[in-house]
Design a protein around this motif. Structure first.
Motif, PDB file in Angstrom:
ATOM      1  N   HIS A   1      10.326 -22.007  46.097  1.00 20.47           N
ATOM      2  CA  HIS A   1       9.030 -21.389  45.815  1.00 20.47           C
ATOM      3  C   HIS A   1       8.510 -20.694  47.070  1.00 20.47           C
ATOM      4  N   GLN A   2       8.100 -19.468  46.948  1.00 21.38           N
ATOM      5  CA  GLN A   2       7.698 -18.691  48.103  1.00 21.38           C
ATOM      6  C   GLN A   2       6.288 -19.021  48.594  1.00 21.38           C
ATOM      7  N   ASP A   3       5.445 -19.634  47.741  1.00 19.56           N
ATOM      8  CA  ASP A   3       4.069 -19.898  48.152  1.00 19.56           C
ATOM      9  C   ASP A   3       3.877 -21.299  48.694  1.00 19.56           C
ATOM     10  N   ARG A   4       4.942 -22.078  48.800  1.00 19.72           N
ATOM     11  CA  ARG A   4       4.832 -23.466  49.251  1.00 19.72           C
ATOM     12  C   ARG A   4       5.840 -23.739  50.364  1.00 19.72           C
ATOM     13  N   TYR A   5       5.501 -24.758  51.147  1.00 22.40           N
ATOM     14  CA  TYR A   5       6.394 -25.182  52.217  1.00 22.40           C
ATOM     15  C   TYR A   5       7.677 -25.780  51.653  1.00 22.40           C
TER      16      TYR A   5
ATOM     17  N   HIS B   1       6.799 -29.568  43.330  1.00 24.38           N
ATOM     18  CA  HIS B   1       7.724 -29.254  44.421  1.00 24.38           C
ATOM     19  C   HIS B   1       7.665 -30.396  45.418  1.00 24.38           C
TER      20      HIS B   1
ATOM     21  N   GLY C   1       6.190 -28.966  48.676  1.00 25.43           N
ATOM     22  CA  GLY C   1       5.074 -28.031  48.690  1.00 25.43           C
ATOM     23  C   GLY C   1       3.862 -28.404  47.880  1.00 25.43           C
TER      24      GLY C   1
ATOM     25  N   ASP D   1       1.189 -29.046  40.564  1.00 24.78           N
ATOM     26  CA  ASP D   1       0.129 -28.369  39.816  1.00 24.78           C
ATOM     27  C   ASP D   1       0.013 -29.003  38.434  1.00 24.78           C
TER      28      ASP D   1
ATOM     29  N   ARG E   1      -8.196 -27.092  44.239  1.00 23.19           N
ATOM     30  CA  ARG E   1      -7.021 -27.089  45.122  1.00 23.19           C
ATOM     31  C   ARG E   1      -7.209 -28.189  46.161  1.00 23.19           C
TER      32      ARG E   1
ATOM     33  N   PRO F   1       2.550 -23.892  53.697  1.00 25.04           N
ATOM     34  CA  PRO F   1       1.399 -24.569  53.098  1.00 25.04           C
ATOM     35  C   PRO F   1       1.826 -25.659  52.120  1.00 25.04           C
TER      36      PRO F   1
ATOM     37  N   THR G   1      -2.737 -28.677  42.934  1.00 27.04           N
ATOM     38  CA  THR G   1      -3.825 -28.072  42.166  1.00 27.04           C
ATOM     39  C   THR G   1      -4.045 -28.854  40.882  1.00 27.04           C
TER      40      THR G   1
END
Length: 842
Positions: free
Chosen positions: A210-214, A259, A262, A265, A350, A373, A377
């Motif tokens: 996933h690109q939006d999470r560590y 994840h 990361g 949700d 969040r 990050p 969520t």
């Protein structure tokens, strides 16, 4: 006279797969056992499986030698013992149940999460819910659910969770072994319709990019799937079986993404009330995909699972300068941040977890500290509601909750602290508040990393780095019963061994690092050290026998990499402040320790030729070490040299180290640090260690406490520097707390604390110490205090053990000892089991 009967160091375990599990017991009083008699049968009080007869000896640990029980069968066993007065009554029966020997269940998954040849199938889709119904036509007297899932599962029967264990299954190399659990679900079943439900998450077995999470890494060992087998026995003596396979149904659940590193949700508006209850409307569900995956990799978990062990309500709701609410749970922990809310549906929240706050009051996340990050969520449903992640966990003290209404206070957030549920067995307290705080932050860090493997930190890595498992074995084992836990760790470590004998620095090896982060003897040496440590502490030879070939292969691998006894590669004295310590010196010390332990192990198992060969290897390494590194003068170099028993050519090494430690000039890293406490403790340099223990200057433990650490940090200056705030690798001083200040030790040649040495030190202005821990024979406890110019010492020796008690030389020459004590030296006394009081005065 007999109590605490255990199988494989567990109480009445389910799913035991060892054909000869160890059976152990303790005595309730100070009587000396002279014989034992064990019986085992298919019912309480029977001996139709095994009868040892009356056996002479003091052993309180034997291996089951009866007929192997069939799959799922129960073995009841009991013991009686003989002392000088004759035979005791029979103990109440203990029991163990055998694991499954016949899997008829099939692996299943949601069809959207299976695409042959595409390991990323399901990415971006909500996590699956699986359910199956069955009918019971008559009352059930016994029911067992055997269940496993990848990567994380939550199982239920008729809408009720089957266990309070979480984050199941434990870490393994999922391609070679998947741990299943066996649960007694008799009370959850009913006549008529019943249902089994399984909620699935990817866990560490399936890490999406996933690109939006560590991400520490990404890759898949196995896509989410589940297997469950319910075995029931009816009142009329018949039996039945219900299992995953065709006929089960699948749908998407309210957890829309999880994840491992990361975040998770969850949209509570998508919850399906009663989805795992019988009679639920599943008309819109889809048939599961039944997989052809093998069941040969299924093995029973044989150690305590992860559970919620503490609940820490937020102590404060802080407000950052930009108005963001930040909840403080009071201590750095690992686990879940649970929300408790009463809100309308559709509010997006969040949650950002972290160990530290920045100057503006916001949570700090960065790759060197927690990873970034990382966030969870939650979208609210209508009304009162609670939520926490189900399929992953975080390390945190603070939780930002973005999007939360202002009127909600600290009661909105509670930390659910998770760890492997190994029983706490240690206590340590002194008259010095700073030392007590140091013990507390070390223990908090151990707990924060005691998961299905011992991790290094609970956020950015979550990996089982191996050096801590053996270098800090006493730190862990003094405080927790880890006999079964460490045996399971060893299975995981052995599975990671490569064909040429290498043991990687992490196990399971989810991520293959480049050398030397893959191949260092002070990490891989865990495969050799842990079986020996289990034998020394618990008297358990099982691990040495089981893993002997793996141990031998590893030492032989190191020998193949060595050059005339010197191992020239590795990580060195990791995180040391002195960069002058040669890497080959540290690696060769680790090589020597593995070879020396191998020789001792071979001797304990009566493998005389191997013992001779590895003893010669060990001696050769020592000789090569002395010749090659005689001029090395760093603090770590001198400590490791002394630990090997070598006298360095440069005189005064011990005095130099003592003065440096006394003055706060410690420069060693995590490899040499345990040896420092061991070397100075053996030499009686407790005054120097005490001054270091009570220092608050950098580098010291006190510096961390004074700068707000609530768990031990990754570096000496961790609270002011950053890095992980939940790392136990520098916690070696806790072993000295128990051994040096508490005085609890074991005599040379003793195993399982059969023969104790109680030798407390009373350095500096320390006025009192209370320490205790568990042994295979029971609790050993030491309490001492200075009072009116005298030194008072109380010692509790468990039944089955004896002790040599040595009073410290404080210039107090009048000694008072109990009548049962036998003088063993100027300030030493021999005592049997019991509670004893000694006094030294002027």
């Amino acid at each position: 006279m007999v109590t605490n009967l255990r199988t494989c160091d567990l109480t009445d375990p389910l799913g035991i797969e060892l054909p000869r599990p160890p059976l152990s017991w303790q005595l309730t009083d100070g009587s000396e056992q002279r014989g034992y008699h064990v019986q085992a049968g298919t019912r309480e009080g029977a001996a139709d499986l095994w009868d040892t007869g009356e056996v002479e000896g003091a052993d309180q640990r034997v291996e089951y030698g009866g007929r192997p029980p069939g799959g799922g069968a129960t073995v009841y066993w009991r013991v009686r013992v003989r002392d000088a007065h004759g035979w005791s009554e029979w103990s109440p029966s203990a029991r163990f149940e055998a694991g499954a020997d016949d899997w008829t269940a099939r692996w299943i998954t949601h069809p959207d999460w299976h695409d042959e040849g595409n390991p990323r199938a399901g990415e971006g889709r909500p996590l699956p819910l699986l359910a199956g119904e069955f009918t019971l036509a008559q009352p059930v007297v016994r029911a067992r659910l055997r269940v496993a899932g990848l990567g994380v599962y939550v199982a239920s029967v008729n809408g009720t969770p089957v266990t309070d264990a979480v984050l199941e299954p434990p870490y393994t190399d999922f391609t070679r072994r998947v741990a299943y659990a066996t649960h007694d679900v008799t009370a959850l079943l009913r006549e008529g319709a019943n249902a089994v439900g399984v909620a699935l998450g990817p866990g560490i077995a399936h890490v999406f990019p996933h690109q939006d999470r560590y991400m520490k890494f990404f890759g898949s060992k196995a896509a989410p799937k589940a297997i469950a087998q319910l075995e029931v026995e009816y009142a009329d003596g018949s039996s039945g079986r219900f299992h995953t396979g065709p006929g089960w149904l699948a749908t998407q659940g309210p957890t829309v993404r999880s994840h491992w590193f990361g975040g998770e949700d969850h949209d509570a508006r998508l919850r399906i009330p009663g989805w795992d209850a019988p009679g639920a409307d599943r008309s819109a569900w889809r048939p599961v995909t039944v997989l052809d995956d093998t069941t040969e990799t299924l093995r029973s978990r044989a150690c305590p699972p992860i559970r919620v062990t503490e609940r820490l309500p937020a102590t404060a709701k802080l407000v950052a300068t930009d108005g963001t609410p930040v909840f403080d749970v009071g201590a750095v922990v690992a686990g879940w941040a649970e929300l408790s809310l009463d809100l309308p549906a559709g509010r997006y929240l969040r949650l950002v977890p972290g160990d530290q706050l920045d100057a503006y009051g916001r949570v700090i996340q960065s790759k060197p500290t927690t990873g970034a990050p990382i966030f969870n969520t939650y979208v609210t449903q209508d009304g009162p509601q609670t939520w926490h992640p189900d399929f992953r966990y975080d390390g945190f003290r603070y939780v930002e909750v973005q999007g939360l209404p202002e009127h909600l206070g600290p009661e909105a957030v509670t930390a659910l602290v998770l760890r492997a549920d190994n029983t706490p067995v240690g206590t340590f307290e002194t008259s010095n508040a700073l030392v007590n705080d140091i013990h507390t932050i070390i223990d908090r860090a151990v707990r924060g990393n005691m998961y299905s493997v011992l991790t290094d930190c609970p956020h950015r890595e979550k990996l089982g780095w191996l050096e801590q498992t053996h270098l800090l074995f006493d730190v862990v084992a003094n405080n927790y019963d880890v006999a079964a836990y460490y045996r399971e760790l060893l299975v995981t470590i052995a599975e990671a061994q490569t064909e040429d004998g290498l043991v990687p620095d992490i196990a399971p090896e989810f991520l293959v690092f480049d050398a030397p982060f893959r191949d260092d003897p002070n990490w891989g040496g865990a495969i050799v050290r842990i079986p020996w440590q289990l034998y020394r502490r618990y008297g358990d030879r099982t691990a040495m026998r089981t893993h002997y070939d793996a141990m031998r292969r590893y030492v032989d691998y190191l020998t193949s990499r060595a050059d005339d006894g010197i191992l020239g590669y590795g990580l060195g004295d990791w995180i040391g402040l002195d960069q002058e310590t040669p890497i080959p010196l540290v690696s060769t010390w680790g090589y020597w320790r593995a070879a020396d332990t191998m020789a001792r192990t071979a001797g304990a198992l009566d493998r005389d030729e191997d013992a001779k060969r590895y003893r010669a290897l060990s001696e050769g390494i020592v000789a090569a070490f002395g010749e090659r590194f005689s001029g090395a003068g760093s603090q770590a170099s001198e400590i490791l040299t002394l630990d090997m028993g070598l006298v360095p050519e440069r005189p005064g090494a011990l005095e130099r180290i003592s003065e440096a430690v006394r003055g706060g000039g410690i420069t060693v890293g995590e490899i040499a640090l345990p040896a420092l406490f061991r070397v100075l403790g053996r030499a009686g340099r407790h005054e120097a260690l005490w001054e270091f223990a009570t220092s608050t200057e950098h580098p010291s433990y006190g510096y961390q406490v004074r700068h707000g650490a609530t768990a031990l940090t990754e570096a000496w200056d961790g609270p002011t520097r950053g890095l992980s705030q939940n790392h136990y690798m520098l916690g070696a001083i806790d072993a000295w707390f128990y051994r040096g200040l508490g005085g609890i030790g074991q005599a040379p040649g003793s195993t399982g604390f059969r023969r104790l040495i109680v030798e407390p030190a009373a350095p500096g202005d320390l006025e009192s110490v209370r320490a205790s821990t568990a042994t295979p024979y029971g609790r050993v406890a030491v309490s001492w205090r200075r009072q009116d110019g005298a030194f008072l010492l109380e010692v509790e020796v468990p039944p089955g053990s004896s002790a040599e008690v040595r009073l410290p030389d404080l210039g107090l020459d009048r000694l008072s000892a109990p009548e049962a004590a036998v003088r063993a030296g100027a300030r030493a006394f021999e005592v049997p089991a019991g509670r004893w009081t000694f006094e030294a005065s002027r």
